[in-house]
Design an enzyme around this catalytic site. Structure first.
Site, PDB file in Angstrom:
ATOM      1  N   ARG A  84       0.858  -1.185   0.000  1.00 13.49           N
ATOM      2  CA  ARG A  84       0.000   0.000   0.000  1.00 13.49           C
ATOM      3  C   ARG A  84       0.895   1.236   0.000  1.00 13.49           C
ATOM      4  O   ARG A  84       1.648   1.449   0.951  1.00 13.49           O
ATOM      5  CB  ARG A  84      -0.906  -0.023   1.233  1.00 13.49           C
ATOM      6  CG  ARG A  84      -1.713   1.232   1.444  1.00 13.49           C
ATOM      7  CD  ARG A  84      -2.610   1.109   2.678  1.00 13.49           C
ATOM      8  NE  ARG A  84      -3.400   2.297   2.844  1.00 13.49           N
ATOM      9  CZ  ARG A  84      -3.192   3.238   3.789  1.00 13.49           C
ATOM     10  NH1 ARG A  84      -2.219   3.096   4.675  1.00 13.49           N
ATOM     11  NH2 ARG A  84      -3.961   4.302   3.848  1.00 13.49           N
ATOM     12  N   HIS A 128      -2.527  11.004   0.650  1.00 17.35           N
ATOM     13  CA  HIS A 128      -2.094  10.779   2.034  1.00 17.35           C
ATOM     14  C   HIS A 128      -1.480  12.103   2.518  1.00 17.35           C
ATOM     15  O   HIS A 128      -0.297  12.188   2.804  1.00 17.35           O
ATOM     16  CB  HIS A 128      -1.107   9.609   2.092  1.00 17.35           C
ATOM     17  CG  HIS A 128      -0.934   8.988   3.448  1.00 17.35           C
ATOM     18  ND1 HIS A 128      -1.085   7.642   3.676  1.00 17.35           N
ATOM     19  CD2 HIS A 128      -0.604   9.525   4.647  1.00 17.35           C
ATOM     20  CE1 HIS A 128      -0.847   7.371   4.947  1.00 17.35           C
ATOM     21  NE2 HIS A 128      -0.550   8.504   5.565  1.00 17.35           N
ATOM     22  N   GLU A 173      -7.257   8.586   5.943  1.00 20.87           N
ATOM     23  CA  GLU A 173      -7.586   9.264   7.187  1.00 20.87           C
ATOM     24  C   GLU A 173      -8.014  10.724   7.000  1.00 20.87           C
ATOM     25  O   GLU A 173      -7.321  11.644   7.456  1.00 20.87           O
ATOM     26  CB  GLU A 173      -6.401   9.199   8.168  1.00 20.87           C
ATOM     27  CG  GLU A 173      -5.989   7.789   8.520  1.00 20.87           C
ATOM     28  CD  GLU A 173      -4.965   7.732   9.652  1.00 20.87           C
ATOM     29  OE1 GLU A 173      -4.487   8.797  10.084  1.00 20.87           O
ATOM     30  OE2 GLU A 173      -4.646   6.628  10.107  1.00 20.87           O
ATOM     31  N   ASN A 300      -7.721   1.861   9.833  1.00 25.89           N
ATOM     32  CA  ASN A 300      -6.433   2.078  10.504  1.00 25.89           C
ATOM     33  C   ASN A 300      -6.665   2.055  12.004  1.00 25.89           C
ATOM     34  O   ASN A 300      -7.566   2.735  12.505  1.00 25.89           O
ATOM     35  CB  ASN A 300      -5.822   3.429  10.121  1.00 25.89           C
ATOM     36  CG  ASN A 300      -5.323   3.444   8.682  1.00 25.89           C
ATOM     37  OD1 ASN A 300      -5.399   2.437   7.980  1.00 25.89           O
ATOM     38  ND2 ASN A 300      -4.802   4.575   8.255  1.00 25.89           N
ATOM     39  N   TYR A 302      -4.532   1.899  15.898  1.00 27.78           N
ATOM     40  CA  TYR A 302      -3.314   1.869  16.707  1.00 27.78           C
ATOM     41  C   TYR A 302      -3.601   1.720  18.195  1.00 27.78           C
ATOM     42  O   TYR A 302      -2.895   1.025  18.906  1.00 27.78           O
ATOM     43  CB  TYR A 302      -2.494   3.153  16.484  1.00 27.78           C
ATOM     44  CG  TYR A 302      -1.908   3.221  15.090  1.00 27.78           C
ATOM     45  CD1 TYR A 302      -0.676   2.650  14.819  1.00 27.78           C
ATOM     46  CD2 TYR A 302      -2.597   3.825  14.048  1.00 27.78           C
ATOM     47  CE1 TYR A 302      -0.130   2.674  13.545  1.00 27.78           C
ATOM     48  CE2 TYR A 302      -2.068   3.852  12.768  1.00 27.78           C
ATOM     49  CZ  TYR A 302      -0.830   3.276  12.527  1.00 27.78           C
ATOM     50  OH  TYR A 302      -0.305   3.292  11.252  1.00 27.78           O
ATOM     51  N   GLU A 377      -3.747  -0.066   8.127  1.00 28.34           N
ATOM     52  CA  GLU A 377      -2.595   0.320   8.952  1.00 28.34           C
ATOM     53  C   GLU A 377      -2.767  -0.240  10.353  1.00 28.34           C
ATOM     54  O   GLU A 377      -3.842  -0.120  10.950  1.00 28.34           O
ATOM     55  CB  GLU A 377      -2.444   1.839   9.093  1.00 28.34           C
ATOM     56  CG  GLU A 377      -1.883   2.526   7.887  1.00 28.34           C
ATOM     57  CD  GLU A 377      -1.706   4.031   8.105  1.00 28.34           C
ATOM     58  OE1 GLU A 377      -1.480   4.470   9.248  1.00 28.34           O
ATOM     59  OE2 GLU A 377      -1.815   4.760   7.104  1.00 28.34           O
TER      60      GLU A 377
HETATM   61  C1  FCB Z   1      -1.422   7.232  10.666  1.00 27.19           C
HETATM   62  C2  FCB Z   1      -0.936   7.756   9.346  1.00 27.19           C
HETATM   63  C3  FCB Z   1       0.422   7.237   8.943  1.00 27.19           C
HETATM   64  C4  FCB Z   1       1.355   7.161  10.122  1.00 27.19           C
HETATM   65  C5  FCB Z   1       0.708   6.403  11.253  1.00 27.19           C
HETATM   66  C6  FCB Z   1       1.598   6.213  12.444  1.00 27.19           C
HETATM   67  O1  FCB Z   1      -2.319   8.140  11.225  1.00 27.19           O
HETATM   68  O2  FCB Z   1      -1.853   7.442   8.319  1.00 27.19           O
HETATM   69  O3  FCB Z   1       0.917   8.063   7.921  1.00 27.19           O
HETATM   70  O4  FCB Z   1       1.736   8.424  10.496  1.00 27.19           O
HETATM   71  O5  FCB Z   1      -0.449   7.053  11.649  1.00 27.19           O
END
Ligand code: FCB
Length: 491
Positions: A84, A128, A173, A300, A302, A377
């Site tokens: 990607r 992006h 995002e 995405n 985290y 992500e």
């Molecule tokens: C996301 C972004 C990516 C990177 C990660 C850690 O929000 O899409 O570019 O910065 O976080």
């Protein structure tokens, strides 16, 4: 109890499950002024004093623009099934309008051909975050004309690559583009105006819908269409927990999913933000344009986000996981505060909560049962240390990242088993890169980049991920030893 996915209980992913890695143009390419590339808002922002850690910029980054073939070989050596990447709009249209820059298109054409030649599925993101600066000078995403310009750009790219790209993603995002770019000021262009942020939300949604239509009109290989959102998985605290969660869910999640997947803005979002904007920028027909069938919804993930209604007396807490640059990313909801969360944390200070990923996938599946999902992500920054072996090769032992990835892939597998239509997983990131406001201080790669020499070194997590990609089965979390030919050090 055995850890899921270890040697005793192997977890396998389906044969067509995409296991790949992700990057973004401004974060890795460098070559910021070469071959006709125009400036983007991130060039301007990163060159403005005080905006990024150590005044870091993407001028050189991981120099991927000049190392394309080596990096493609690196991906192949990792057994990646998919890659990607994003295209730099100002490399293709230096001012965001007008004819294509052939050298810009040529770079991405070589990238796509190089992927296909190595059996890697190309997954292309049109945007992006690197808006051409010339468009920002005319209002950027607060200007409806930017959405129309984006549709033209999509058509240009679709005409050039629309016979080979397998999956198109319009935006990465848009939450960050709108709320961090125009609300909090943590991201380019660094504006701090709540009404501007909400205007940007709508124009980004519109840009997505128009771009999908343009791509559909010109692609010839029956690709899939998608958008990638960063969902906020919310943990409510205190007496008003439900209200705090509802407000932030509306602003952060449903402001995108409802127009994109249901063709309307949520009523509570319009009410909550009425003191900030009347939403008059939404014109007749816009929601029809935005509401395009999507083959995949990119997710995405985290960490989770903890919210509480602020009592108005104590100092309002603002631990929303992003740099505090003075403005608010939460227009219309100053009564919500963001709480710190218990550890463990990554080097970003983000809490590690794999269950949040499982919950998110199940929740999306419940809300939008017809919608296939892909994790575009997931990954973690840790303070990596490069070690030199006696034979002068290098290694990075990153057991925390291996553990993070393992736990999140196991969570994704649980969702899959529970019936979620999940099509793939992309680790963020292929290699260390420019982490926006944090510059080069945060390393997310499974491949280490020495920014002095641009030498790439496979971290243990890359070796681990290779085994996953090759076997489609979660390997044990203990570091995997390198097979003789590929070694742990490159370059
Ligand atoms: C996301 C972004 C990516 C990177 C990660 C850690 O929000 O899409 O570019 O910065 O976080």
């Amino acid at each position: 109890m055995p850890i899921p996915g270890n040697a005793h209980t192997p977890l396998s992913f389906p044969a067509d499950f995409l296991l790949g890695s992700a990057t973004a143009a401004y974060q890795i390419e460098g070559a910021a002024t070469e071959d006709g590339r125009g400036p983007s808002i991130w060039d301007t922002f990163s060159h403005t004093p005080g905006k990024t850690w150590n005044a870091d910029t993407g001028d050189v980054a991981a120099d991927h623009y000049h190392r394309l073939d080596d990096d493609l070989d690196l991906m192949a050596s990792l057994g990646l099934r998919a890659y990607r990447f994003s295209l730099s709009w100002p490399r293709i249209q230096p001012t965001g309008r007008g004819p294509a820059n052939p050298k810009g298109l040529d770079f991405y054409s070589r990238l796509v051909d190089g992927l296909l030649a190595r059996g890697i599925t190309p997954v292309a993101t049109l945007y992006h975050w690197d808006l051409p600066q010339a468009l920002e000078d005319q209002g950027g995403w607060t200007n409806r004309a930017t959405a129309l310009a984006f549709a033209d750009y999509a058509r240009i790219v679709g005409e050039a690559l629309g016979d080979r790209v397998a999956i198109w993603t319009t935006l990465n995002e848009p939450w960050c583009s709108a709320y961090l770019g125009y609300g909090s000021g943590a991201h380019a262009p660094g504006r701090t105006d709540g009404a501007a942020a909400l205007t940007a939300v709508h124009h980004l949604n519109l840009a997505h819908g128009l771009a999908v239509q343009q791509l559909r009109a010109v692609t010839t290989n029956s690709p899939q269409y998608s958008i990638t959102l960063n969902f906020h998985v919310l943990r409510g605290h205190g007496d008003g927990a439900a209200e705090a969660v509802r407000r932030i869910d509306a602003l952060a999640n449903r402001a995108f999913t409802e127009p994109l997947l249901r063709g309307h803005y949520p009523k509570d979002l319009l009410n909550d933000t009425a003191s900030v904007t009347d939403w008059a920028f939404v014109q007749d027909g816009d929601l029809t344009d935005i509401y395009q069938p999507l083959d995949l919804l990119g997710v995405n993930y985290y960490a989770t986000t903890a919210v509480r209604l602020w009592d108005g007396t104590s100092t309002r807490q603002n631990n929303d996981g992003h740099k505090d640059m003075g403005g608010s990313a939460w227009p219309g909801s100053p009564q919500v505060e963001f709480l710190p969360q218990p550890g463990p944390h990554t080097a970003m200070g983000w809490n590690i909560d794999p269950d949040g990923l499982e919950e998110l996938l199940l929740d999306l599946h419940t809300r939008y049962p017809e919608q296939p999902l892909v994790i575009t992500e997931n990954g973690a920054a840790f303070d990596d240390h490069l070690t030199t072996r006696p034979d002068d090769t290098h290694a990075v032992h990153d057991p925390e990242r291996v553990d993070y990835l393992h736990r999140h892939l196991a969570a994704a597998h649980r969702a899959l088993t529970a019936g979620v239509d999940l099509r793939g997983y992309f680790v963020w990131s292929l290699m260390d890169n420019f982490e926006w406001g944090y510059g080069y201080s945060k390393r997310f790669g499974i491949v280490h980049v020495d920014y002095e020499t641009q030498r790439r070194t496979l971290k243990d997590s890359a070796l681990w991920f290779r085994e996953l990609a090759l076997t489609r089965t979660l390997p044990p979390t203990a570091p995997v030893s390198a097979p003789p030919k590929l070694g742990a050090s490159r370059g």
